[in-house]
Design a protein around this motif. Sequence first.
Motif, PDB file in Angstrom:
ATOM      1  N   PHE A  43       0.814  -1.215   0.000  1.00  0.00           N
ATOM      2  CA  PHE A  43       0.000   0.000   0.000  1.00  0.00           C
ATOM      3  C   PHE A  43       0.850   1.269   0.000  1.00  0.00           C
ATOM      4  O   PHE A  43       0.711   2.142  -0.867  1.00  0.00           O
ATOM      5  N   LYS A  44       1.790   1.362   0.946  1.00  0.00           N
ATOM      6  CA  LYS A  44       2.615   2.567   1.027  1.00  0.00           C
ATOM      7  C   LYS A  44       3.581   2.678  -0.151  1.00  0.00           C
ATOM      8  O   LYS A  44       3.938   3.777  -0.573  1.00  0.00           O
ATOM      9  N   GLY A  45       3.985   1.526  -0.694  1.00  0.00           N
ATOM     10  CA  GLY A  45       4.829   1.549  -1.880  1.00  0.00           C
ATOM     11  C   GLY A  45       4.106   2.145  -3.078  1.00  0.00           C
ATOM     12  O   GLY A  45       4.684   2.910  -3.854  1.00  0.00           O
ATOM     13  N   MET A  46       2.819   1.816  -3.226  1.00  0.00           N
ATOM     14  CA  MET A  46       2.029   2.396  -4.313  1.00  0.00           C
ATOM     15  C   MET A  46       1.900   3.906  -4.130  1.00  0.00           C
ATOM     16  O   MET A  46       2.005   4.670  -5.098  1.00  0.00           O
ATOM     17  N   ALA A 275      12.442  -6.728 -13.055  1.00  0.00           N
ATOM     18  CA  ALA A 275      12.445  -5.264 -13.015  1.00  0.00           C
ATOM     19  C   ALA A 275      12.856  -4.657 -14.345  1.00  0.00           C
ATOM     20  O   ALA A 275      13.182  -3.480 -14.405  1.00  0.00           O
ATOM     21  N   TYR A 276      12.830  -5.462 -15.414  1.00  0.00           N
ATOM     22  CA  TYR A 276      13.418  -5.007 -16.659  1.00  0.00           C
ATOM     23  C   TYR A 276      12.461  -5.001 -17.851  1.00  0.00           C
ATOM     24  O   TYR A 276      12.875  -4.778 -18.976  1.00  0.00           O
ATOM     25  N   TRP A 277      11.170  -5.254 -17.585  1.00  0.00           N
ATOM     26  CA  TRP A 277      10.156  -5.201 -18.634  1.00  0.00           C
ATOM     27  C   TRP A 277       8.869  -4.612 -18.065  1.00  0.00           C
ATOM     28  O   TRP A 277       8.555  -4.807 -16.882  1.00  0.00           O
ATOM     29  N   ASP A 278       8.104  -3.912 -18.902  1.00  0.00           N
ATOM     30  CA  ASP A 278       6.832  -3.377 -18.439  1.00  0.00           C
ATOM     31  C   ASP A 278       5.706  -4.365 -18.719  1.00  0.00           C
ATOM     32  O   ASP A 278       5.942  -5.508 -19.131  1.00  0.00           O
ATOM     33  N   ASP A 279       4.453  -3.933 -18.508  1.00  0.00           N
ATOM     34  CA  ASP A 279       3.315  -4.836 -18.633  1.00  0.00           C
ATOM     35  C   ASP A 279       3.138  -5.366 -20.056  1.00  0.00           C
ATOM     36  O   ASP A 279       2.622  -6.457 -20.264  1.00  0.00           O
ATOM     37  N   LYS A 280       3.578  -4.611 -21.044  1.00  0.00           N
ATOM     38  CA  LYS A 280       3.447  -5.018 -22.441  1.00  0.00           C
ATOM     39  C   LYS A 280       4.665  -5.789 -22.949  1.00  0.00           C
ATOM     40  O   LYS A 280       4.716  -6.177 -24.113  1.00  0.00           O
ATOM     41  N   GLY A 281       5.631  -5.979 -22.082  1.00  0.00           N
ATOM     42  CA  GLY A 281       6.829  -6.701 -22.472  1.00  0.00           C
ATOM     43  C   GLY A 281       7.909  -5.826 -23.058  1.00  0.00           C
ATOM     44  O   GLY A 281       8.933  -6.336 -23.544  1.00  0.00           O
ATOM     45  N   ASN A 282       7.708  -4.505 -23.022  1.00  0.00           N
ATOM     46  CA  ASN A 282       8.755  -3.595 -23.485  1.00  0.00           C
ATOM     47  C   ASN A 282       9.888  -3.558 -22.461  1.00  0.00           C
ATOM     48  O   ASN A 282       9.643  -3.479 -21.263  1.00  0.00           O
ATOM     49  N   GLU A 394       2.835  -9.410 -20.154  1.00  0.00           N
ATOM     50  CA  GLU A 394       2.467 -10.130 -18.945  1.00  0.00           C
ATOM     51  C   GLU A 394       1.146 -10.878 -19.161  1.00  0.00           C
ATOM     52  O   GLU A 394       0.228 -10.369 -19.789  1.00  0.00           O
ATOM     53  N   LYS A 395       1.058 -12.075 -18.589  1.00  0.00           N
ATOM     54  CA  LYS A 395      -0.168 -12.863 -18.686  1.00  0.00           C
ATOM     55  C   LYS A 395      -1.013 -12.776 -17.421  1.00  0.00           C
ATOM     56  O   LYS A 395      -2.235 -12.807 -17.490  1.00  0.00           O
ATOM     57  N   HIS A 396      -0.335 -12.700 -16.271  1.00  0.00           N
ATOM     58  CA  HIS A 396      -1.083 -12.678 -15.014  1.00  0.00           C
ATOM     59  C   HIS A 396      -1.727 -11.304 -14.824  1.00  0.00           C
ATOM     60  O   HIS A 396      -1.044 -10.279 -14.838  1.00  0.00           O
ATOM     61  N   TRP A 397      -3.026 -11.276 -14.638  1.00  0.00           N
ATOM     62  CA  TRP A 397      -3.763 -10.007 -14.615  1.00  0.00           C
ATOM     63  C   TRP A 397      -3.290  -9.078 -13.501  1.00  0.00           C
ATOM     64  O   TRP A 397      -3.175  -7.869 -13.700  1.00  0.00           O
ATOM     65  N   ALA A 402      -0.287  -4.180 -11.878  1.00  0.00           N
ATOM     66  CA  ALA A 402       0.729  -3.576 -11.012  1.00  0.00           C
ATOM     67  C   ALA A 402       1.825  -2.916 -11.841  1.00  0.00           C
ATOM     68  O   ALA A 402       2.269  -1.798 -11.538  1.00  0.00           O
ATOM     69  N   LYS A 403       2.257  -3.603 -12.885  1.00  0.00           N
ATOM     70  CA  LYS A 403       3.293  -3.029 -13.734  1.00  0.00           C
ATOM     71  C   LYS A 403       2.787  -1.818 -14.507  1.00  0.00           C
ATOM     72  O   LYS A 403       3.505  -0.825 -14.679  1.00  0.00           O
ATOM     73  N   LYS A 404       1.582  -1.901 -14.985  1.00  0.00           N
ATOM     74  CA  LYS A 404       1.044  -0.814 -15.801  1.00  0.00           C
ATOM     75  C   LYS A 404       0.983   0.495 -15.030  1.00  0.00           C
ATOM     76  O   LYS A 404       1.303   1.562 -15.558  1.00  0.00           O
TER      77      LYS A 404
END
Length: 414
Positions: A43-46, A275-282, A394-397, A402-404
């Motif tokens: 929570f506090k991290g977000m 820690a090296y890719w975003d939600d879309k795999g970029n 990412e496949k896991h919703w 979280a990444k997005k």
Amino acid sequence: MRNVPHQPRMIGVFKLMLPSLVYRMVRTVDLRLLWKFGYNFGFKGMLSVERFKRGLKKGKVFPPFLYISIINSCNLRCQGCWVDVAAPESMISFDDLNKLITNAKKHGNTFFGILGGEPFMHPDLIRILEAHPDCYFQIFTNGHFITDKVAAELRRVGNATVLLSIEGREIVSDERRGRKKVLNHTLRGLEACIRHRIITGVATSVCQNNFEDLVQESWVDELIQRGVHYAWFHTYRAVGPDPKPELALKPEQVLAVRRFGVEMRNQKSIGFVDAYWDDKGNALCPAAVGISHHISPWGDIEPCPIIQFASESIHDNDGDIYTTMTESPLLADFRKTAAEATRGCIVLERPDLLKEIVERNGAHDTTARKKAMPELEAMSSLNSQYNPGNEIPEKHWLYRIAKKYWFFGFGAYT
């Protein structure tokens, strides 16, 4: 604990409501520690990342996740290590650590990665965790100093997860880490953490001599059987005084590690961190994005742990880390130059550009060996996580969301 007698009833509820990983953690982790993780880190991290994003709009870049190498000493001699572990011991004092963390908290930070050398060789490690119960710490360790007594202290303090490095099976571990029976000692530390119901992870620097053994479903199943809660597969960085570039992964292997993590995260009851890719795999670089920077055992402020050059230290501006970081020409130049050059690792892909950044800002060598520049000049270009056209989303919703929203490009690559 007052709530211990109610754990079976709580577990039954969680089993019906929550995914298998969460159910397994509820069964194996002290519930107070789970609360600390969920509140201080989750929570506090977000909130910290949201504050970071607001700061970006004002041109102020203060990373929500600080990584601190609190000591240079270590009992191992790992291949590819960039830390001067055999140099005279240097550590950040308790007072300086306390001042650093206290100042960072004023600007929203609650998460700190603790590195070394070997962090458990620092005499005040537990004391610093205890001094900041409102924060969460991730301790990167070889596990050799984690006895039942140490694990009991970690459980008592309650605000840290332990991430133990495992570089391969017995033979490979000894070769990679420069000592005998390394894996056995690490597993004893892991078992102590599991016995004391601590959130426990395993980190692996994936390279040529452990790729076939560890990038396997059977290895993940073994980690789960041992009680491990999460894994972090990061690709080998050929840097430092003995870089061993022959251990670096080929592009197709880096892609395989990414695909493996995405699949295992979606299939197994274990967390998979990257820690090296975003939600879309970029591909992305956390330092180029500005979401994390590093502090050396000598207090130098570096873009990331493998870049051993700095222009500022934690002692500048009377210890005001926020002012020092947000006004650092070196960090700003690094972020801009790195993001314009690649979405991957500029150290691996373009060591020539890193040299230009260092020289342009008059940054000094932060190592004890004082050979960081010759080492940089000797580097040849290697591949990193950037592989355009081969993105794996990412496949896991839950991880995708979280990444997005809390770990993506933040406009660095536009």
